[in-house]
Write a protein that holds these residues in place. Sequence first.
Motif, PDB file in Angstrom:
ATOM      1  N   ALA A 157       4.815 -19.440   5.913  1.00  0.00           N
ATOM      2  CA  ALA A 157       3.671 -19.565   6.816  1.00  0.00           C
ATOM      3  C   ALA A 157       2.378 -19.842   6.062  1.00  0.00           C
ATOM      4  O   ALA A 157       1.531 -20.609   6.535  1.00  0.00           O
ATOM      5  N   THR A 172       2.323 -23.533   5.119  1.00  0.00           N
ATOM      6  CA  THR A 172       2.099 -24.341   6.323  1.00  0.00           C
ATOM      7  C   THR A 172       0.638 -24.293   6.731  1.00  0.00           C
ATOM      8  O   THR A 172       0.034 -25.323   7.039  1.00  0.00           O
ATOM      9  N   THR A 173       0.041 -23.108   6.706  1.00  0.00           N
ATOM     10  CA  THR A 173      -1.367 -22.961   7.062  1.00  0.00           C
ATOM     11  C   THR A 173      -2.243 -23.743   6.091  1.00  0.00           C
ATOM     12  O   THR A 173      -3.200 -24.406   6.503  1.00  0.00           O
ATOM     13  N   THR A 226      -4.627 -26.814   7.150  1.00  0.00           N
ATOM     14  CA  THR A 226      -6.059 -26.682   6.866  1.00  0.00           C
ATOM     15  C   THR A 226      -6.557 -27.861   6.038  1.00  0.00           C
ATOM     16  O   THR A 226      -7.607 -28.432   6.341  1.00  0.00           O
ATOM     17  N   VAL A 235      -5.680 -24.341  13.316  1.00  0.00           N
ATOM     18  CA  VAL A 235      -6.127 -23.426  12.260  1.00  0.00           C
ATOM     19  C   VAL A 235      -6.923 -22.279  12.878  1.00  0.00           C
ATOM     20  O   VAL A 235      -6.728 -21.113  12.535  1.00  0.00           O
ATOM     21  N   GLN A 277      -4.671 -19.802  14.640  1.00  0.00           N
ATOM     22  CA  GLN A 277      -3.919 -18.977  13.691  1.00  0.00           C
ATOM     23  C   GLN A 277      -4.795 -17.869  13.120  1.00  0.00           C
ATOM     24  O   GLN A 277      -4.363 -16.725  12.981  1.00  0.00           O
ATOM     25  N   LYS A 278      -6.044 -18.185  12.805  1.00  0.00           N
ATOM     26  CA  LYS A 278      -6.952 -17.191  12.231  1.00  0.00           C
ATOM     27  C   LYS A 278      -7.375 -16.146  13.251  1.00  0.00           C
ATOM     28  O   LYS A 278      -7.676 -15.009  12.894  1.00  0.00           O
TER      29      LYS A 278
END
Length: 77
Positions: free
Chosen positions: A15, A18-19, A23, A64, A67-68
């Motif tokens: 993960a 991927t992030t 980004t 992004v 997700q954050k």
Amino acid sequence: MNTTATATATATVDAATTTMIVTMLAEGSPVWYVAGMVKMRSHDVYMIGRAAGYPDKAKLRRAVWAQKNRTRVPQAA
């Protein structure tokens, strides 16, 4: 096209990687550059980005941001 090989290659990415890929693509880095930074094939980086909305940078930024800003639901003990 062999989609099984692509699915296997992209499924082994954690993960955090991927992030980072999403980004960097959202910031405007080209696919070949991101691939070099994470030591992956350009096609695999493209497929990860495509799943998050690449080449639409606005969709990538939203992915992004989402997700954050996920909130964790406390588990009942």
